[in-house]
Design a protein around this motif. Structure first.
Motif, PDB file in Angstrom:
ATOM      1  N   THR A  49      -1.020   4.603  -5.861  1.00 27.63           N
ATOM      2  CA  THR A  49       0.055   3.626  -5.699  1.00 27.63           C
ATOM      3  C   THR A  49      -0.126   2.872  -4.396  1.00 27.63           C
ATOM      4  O   THR A  49      -0.762   3.370  -3.461  1.00 27.63           O
ATOM      5  N   ARG A  50       0.432   1.657  -4.355  1.00 29.74           N
ATOM      6  CA  ARG A  50       0.360   0.831  -3.148  1.00 29.74           C
ATOM      7  C   ARG A  50       1.687   0.133  -2.945  1.00 29.74           C
ATOM      8  O   ARG A  50       2.356  -0.256  -3.916  1.00 29.74           O
ATOM      9  N   ILE A  51       2.053  -0.051  -1.679  1.00 28.06           N
ATOM     10  CA  ILE A  51       3.237  -0.837  -1.344  1.00 28.06           C
ATOM     11  C   ILE A  51       2.823  -1.918  -0.358  1.00 28.06           C
ATOM     12  O   ILE A  51       2.142  -1.649   0.641  1.00 28.06           O
ATOM     13  N   LEU A  52       3.209  -3.169  -0.659  1.00 32.17           N
ATOM     14  CA  LEU A  52       2.869  -4.294   0.203  1.00 32.17           C
ATOM     15  C   LEU A  52       3.952  -4.496   1.263  1.00 32.17           C
ATOM     16  O   LEU A  52       5.050  -3.943   1.157  1.00 32.17           O
ATOM     17  N   SER A  53       3.635  -5.308   2.247  1.00 38.16           N
ATOM     18  CA  SER A  53       4.585  -5.507   3.342  1.00 38.16           C
ATOM     19  C   SER A  53       5.909  -6.076   2.856  1.00 38.16           C
ATOM     20  O   SER A  53       6.953  -5.806   3.437  1.00 38.16           O
ATOM     21  N   GLY A  54       5.874  -6.839   1.771  1.00 40.02           N
ATOM     22  CA  GLY A  54       7.105  -7.407   1.232  1.00 40.02           C
ATOM     23  C   GLY A  54       7.899  -6.438   0.382  1.00 40.02           C
ATOM     24  O   GLY A  54       9.032  -6.749  -0.018  1.00 40.02           O
ATOM     25  N   GLY A  55       7.324  -5.268   0.118  1.00 38.14           N
ATOM     26  CA  GLY A  55       8.046  -4.244  -0.625  1.00 38.14           C
ATOM     27  C   GLY A  55       7.604  -4.069  -2.068  1.00 38.14           C
ATOM     28  O   GLY A  55       8.024  -3.106  -2.719  1.00 38.14           O
TER      29      GLY A  55
END
Length: 121
Positions: A49-55
Motif C-alpha cells: 500500500t502507498r499513501i501520497l502527501s495529499g492523502g
C-alpha cells in the motif's frame, strides 16, 4: 541522512490483527509518499500500500478491505493496520518513502530495515 524505523511486527494467529508503525527522521524537507512493501521467503518484494502527501491511497488487491494505511499525528509517521490476517501475509514488511532532503535537490527513495510479520496457528 534519513532513517526509516519500523516496529510492530509479531507472531499472530490467522484472523488476528497487527498494527505496524514507521517513523521517518533526519534531514527531511518534505515527504512525497510513504509505502509499505513486503517480501515473503522465496518471493520478490511487492507493494502492499502507498499513501501520497495529499492523502490518496492505493492497495494491492490481496489486501484490499483488510489492510489500511494512515498517517500519524506525529510528523513523518505512517501506520499499517492489518486485520483478518492470513498465513499468506507472512513476510518481512518494509517501510519506504519518497522524500526531499534538506540541502539536496531531487527526490530520494529510502527504505527501512523491515519488521517480521508471521501469521500462524
Amino acid at each position: 541522512q534519513v532513517q526509516l524505523v519500523e516496529s510492530g511486527g509479531d507472531l499472530v494467529q490467522p484472523g488476528g490483527s497487527l498494527r505496524l508503525s514507521c517513523a521517518a527522521s533526519g534531514s527531511i524537507s518534505s515527504i512525497n509518499s510513504m509505502a509499505w512493501y513486503r517480501q515473503a521467503p522465496g518471493k520478490e518484494r511487492e507493494l502492499v500500500t502507498r499513501i501520497l502527501s495529499g492523502g490518496s491511497t492505493n492497495y494491492a488487491d490481496s489486501v484490499k478491505g483488510r489492510f489500511s494505511i494512515a498517517r500519524g499525528n506525529a510528523k513523518n509517521t505512517v501506520y499499517l493496520q492489518m486485520n483478518s490476517l492470513k498465513p499468506e501475509d507472512t513476510a518481512i514488511y518494509y517501510c519506504n518513502a519518497d522524500l526531499y532532503m534538506l540541502g539536496f535537490i531531487g527526490i530520494r527513495n529510502t527504505w527501512g530495515q523491515g519488521t517480521q510479520v508471521t501469521v500462524s496457528s
